[in-house]
Scaffold this motif. Structure first.
Motif, PDB file in Angstrom:
ATOM      1  N   ASP A 144       0.828  -1.210   0.000  1.00  0.00           N
ATOM      2  CA  ASP A 144       0.000   0.000   0.000  1.00  0.00           C
ATOM      3  C   ASP A 144       0.865   1.264   0.000  1.00  0.00           C
ATOM      4  O   ASP A 144       2.101   1.195  -0.002  1.00  0.00           O
ATOM      5  CB  ASP A 144      -1.027  -0.024   1.144  1.00  0.00           C
TER       6      ASP A 144
ATOM      7  N   HIS B  53       0.267  -6.429   2.126  1.00  0.00           N
ATOM      8  CA  HIS B  53      -0.969  -7.154   2.435  1.00  0.00           C
ATOM      9  C   HIS B  53      -0.963  -8.446   1.633  1.00  0.00           C
ATOM     10  O   HIS B  53      -1.014  -8.412   0.403  1.00  0.00           O
ATOM     11  CB  HIS B  53      -2.194  -6.321   2.059  1.00  0.00           C
TER      12      HIS B  53
ATOM     13  N   LEU C  88      -2.185 -11.520  -0.204  1.00  0.00           N
ATOM     14  CA  LEU C  88      -3.431 -11.995  -0.809  1.00  0.00           C
ATOM     15  C   LEU C  88      -3.453 -13.516  -0.879  1.00  0.00           C
ATOM     16  O   LEU C  88      -4.492 -14.148  -0.722  1.00  0.00           O
ATOM     17  CB  LEU C  88      -3.558 -11.407  -2.224  1.00  0.00           C
TER      18      LEU C  88
ATOM     19  N   ILE D 272     -13.821 -14.791   2.465  1.00  0.00           N
ATOM     20  CA  ILE D 272     -14.558 -13.542   2.742  1.00  0.00           C
ATOM     21  C   ILE D 272     -15.552 -13.757   3.886  1.00  0.00           C
ATOM     22  O   ILE D 272     -15.631 -12.941   4.806  1.00  0.00           O
ATOM     23  CB  ILE D 272     -15.275 -13.041   1.463  1.00  0.00           C
TER      24      ILE D 272
ATOM     25  N   MET E 251     -13.757 -13.710   7.041  1.00  0.00           N
ATOM     26  CA  MET E 251     -13.355 -12.351   7.434  1.00  0.00           C
ATOM     27  C   MET E 251     -14.541 -11.567   8.011  1.00  0.00           C
ATOM     28  O   MET E 251     -14.386 -10.735   8.896  1.00  0.00           O
ATOM     29  CB  MET E 251     -12.750 -11.600   6.238  1.00  0.00           C
TER      30      MET E 251
ATOM     31  N   GLY F  25      -4.812 -10.408   8.288  1.00  0.00           N
ATOM     32  CA  GLY F  25      -5.202  -9.028   8.579  1.00  0.00           C
ATOM     33  C   GLY F  25      -5.150  -8.705  10.069  1.00  0.00           C
ATOM     34  O   GLY F  25      -5.963  -7.927  10.566  1.00  0.00           O
TER      35      GLY F  25
ATOM     36  N   GLN G 247     -10.085  -8.974  -5.408  1.00  0.00           N
ATOM     37  CA  GLN G 247     -10.066  -7.521  -5.196  1.00  0.00           C
ATOM     38  C   GLN G 247     -10.842  -7.148  -3.928  1.00  0.00           C
ATOM     39  O   GLN G 247     -10.445  -6.248  -3.197  1.00  0.00           O
ATOM     40  CB  GLN G 247     -10.667  -6.789  -6.419  1.00  0.00           C
ATOM     41  N   ARG G 248     -11.935  -7.869  -3.675  1.00  0.00           N
ATOM     42  CA  ARG G 248     -12.709  -7.578  -2.451  1.00  0.00           C
ATOM     43  C   ARG G 248     -11.883  -7.923  -1.211  1.00  0.00           C
ATOM     44  O   ARG G 248     -11.891  -7.177  -0.227  1.00  0.00           O
ATOM     45  CB  ARG G 248     -14.027  -8.361  -2.479  1.00  0.00           C
ATOM     46  N   ILE G 249     -11.165  -9.054  -1.255  1.00  0.00           N
ATOM     47  CA  ILE G 249     -10.321  -9.439  -0.110  1.00  0.00           C
ATOM     48  C   ILE G 249      -9.224  -8.404   0.103  1.00  0.00           C
ATOM     49  O   ILE G 249      -8.971  -7.960   1.228  1.00  0.00           O
ATOM     50  CB  ILE G 249      -9.725 -10.856  -0.329  1.00  0.00           C
ATOM     51  N   LEU G 250      -8.583  -7.988  -0.990  1.00  0.00           N
ATOM     52  CA  LEU G 250      -7.525  -6.967  -0.861  1.00  0.00           C
ATOM     53  C   LEU G 250      -8.091  -5.691  -0.249  1.00  0.00           C
ATOM     54  O   LEU G 250      -7.445  -5.058   0.591  1.00  0.00           O
ATOM     55  CB  LEU G 250      -6.938  -6.643  -2.235  1.00  0.00           C
TER      56      LEU G 250
ATOM     57  N   MET H 122     -10.609  -5.498   1.760  1.00  0.00           N
ATOM     58  CA  MET H 122     -10.872  -5.742   3.192  1.00  0.00           C
ATOM     59  C   MET H 122      -9.578  -5.674   4.004  1.00  0.00           C
ATOM     60  O   MET H 122      -9.583  -5.266   5.170  1.00  0.00           O
ATOM     61  CB  MET H 122     -11.557  -7.107   3.382  1.00  0.00           C
ATOM     62  N   LEU H 123      -8.456  -6.102   3.403  1.00  0.00           N
ATOM     63  CA  LEU H 123      -7.165  -6.080   4.109  1.00  0.00           C
ATOM     64  C   LEU H 123      -6.556  -4.683   4.113  1.00  0.00           C
ATOM     65  O   LEU H 123      -5.894  -4.278   5.063  1.00  0.00           O
ATOM     66  CB  LEU H 123      -6.169  -7.048   3.429  1.00  0.00           C
ATOM     67  N   ASN H 124      -6.784  -3.950   3.034  1.00  0.00           N
ATOM     68  CA  ASN H 124      -5.972  -2.784   2.696  1.00  0.00           C
ATOM     69  C   ASN H 124      -6.684  -1.466   2.973  1.00  0.00           C
ATOM     70  O   ASN H 124      -6.048  -0.466   3.293  1.00  0.00           O
ATOM     71  CB  ASN H 124      -5.650  -2.912   1.193  1.00  0.00           C
TER      72      ASN H 124
END
Lengths: 191, 191
Positions: free
Chosen positions: A62, A68, A70, A140, A143, A176, B138-141, B143-145
């Motif tokens: 970032d 992060h 993946l 997901i 999470m 995370g 992309q959704r996981i990233l 959520m992490l980022n």
């Protein structure tokens, strides 16, 4: 080493020796040192990689320089920057080696060629993609639904081998959570 | 209404009228009222649903009775409990209608039959699955980022129509934030 790939293909379809040799001729073997990069941010992503041995990680960095994670990949898994690979766009991820690794690289063009020429390869990659989709949906949900301790326990249960190969700080990034939180879990986890 | 499905198929492949009619003969149209269920936890999941109109949600209910939204679906999207559908196992999710909806249902057996008979359908579903996989990564990233405000802004940008159809409390559940936090964002968001 190609037997590992053959075994995975044959979980979904049967192949003659000639067919498998033909498929293999589209892959390129690569040996990588620890820390060596397979994919770098802002570069083209030509290949999807099947892991024969070792351990790799895909991650985003970032704007504060924080990593992060993946995805990890060990033997029998596929890894690349899938967004860039499928969409023919520049990488937004890095992929590098946590330990010395051997991979079989399949270019986008060769993957499309094999799928077009061999219906059973199209089916193989459809089934693999479906399984991958379901695994990501489960991650997901975890999470959204599980606290960090539960996510840690689930990962230990599903992928115990990762905990032998991957440093704690990378597991923390994947989940995370902070490194300190993870250390607390790994002491009190009953699994 | 089948033109909506035809348009999606033809983004990936060309079809004669005869081919499309044959494909359509494997789907079953269904009209659903608001709140009606398509999938219920612990039941078999026979079909994958292509949305013609309306809006649906897929969600998990945890042991405290709290709903966690995994997916929304509006026109042109596919929805089911994909884990149960692909693995032929019992549902762990619910799918129901946020508003009155029309869907085209494709059974597992009919999907496999179409893929086996028509290589171009196998290709279509492989490409759709690849796109879905990338969207989930992309959704996981995210959520992490990203922090919750950034995740909210991203969702507004990518799917503005959802904000016309879906109550705020469901958007909050999808993003994994409280209803109160979401209200604060929607007031201060610049998007």
């Amino acid at each position: 080493m190609s037997i590992i790939l053959r075994n995975q293909l044959e979980e979904h379809t049967s192949l003659s020796n000639e067919e498998f040799d033909y498929i293999m001729s589209h892959f390129e073997a690569k040996k990588l040192k620890k820390h060596q990069f397979l994919v770098q941010e802002n570069e083209n992503v030509e290949k999807n990689y099947f892991v024969i041995s070792g351990c790799l990680k895909a991650y985003h960095v970032d704007s504060n320089g924080k990593e992060h994670i993946l995805q990890f990949a060990i033997q029998n898994w596929w890894i690349t920057d899938f967004q860039a690979f499928f969409n023919r766009s520049k990488a937004t991820l890095f992929v590098d080696c946590i330990e010395q690794s051997e991979v079989l690289g399949l270019s986008f063009d060769n993957a499309e060629k094999l799928c077009a020429e061999m219906h059973k390869m199209e089916q193989f990659f459809r089934k693999k993609s479906n399984s991958g989709y379901v695994a990501l949906q489960q991650r997901i949900l975890s999470m959204l639904n599980n606290n960090p301790q539960e996510r840690y326990d689930k990962l230990v249960l599903q992928n115990p081998i990762l905990f032998q190969k991957v440093p704690k700080k990378l597991i923390a990034s994947y989940l995370g959570v902070s490194r300190e939180t993870l250390s607390r879990f790994s002491k009190i986890s009953k699994l």
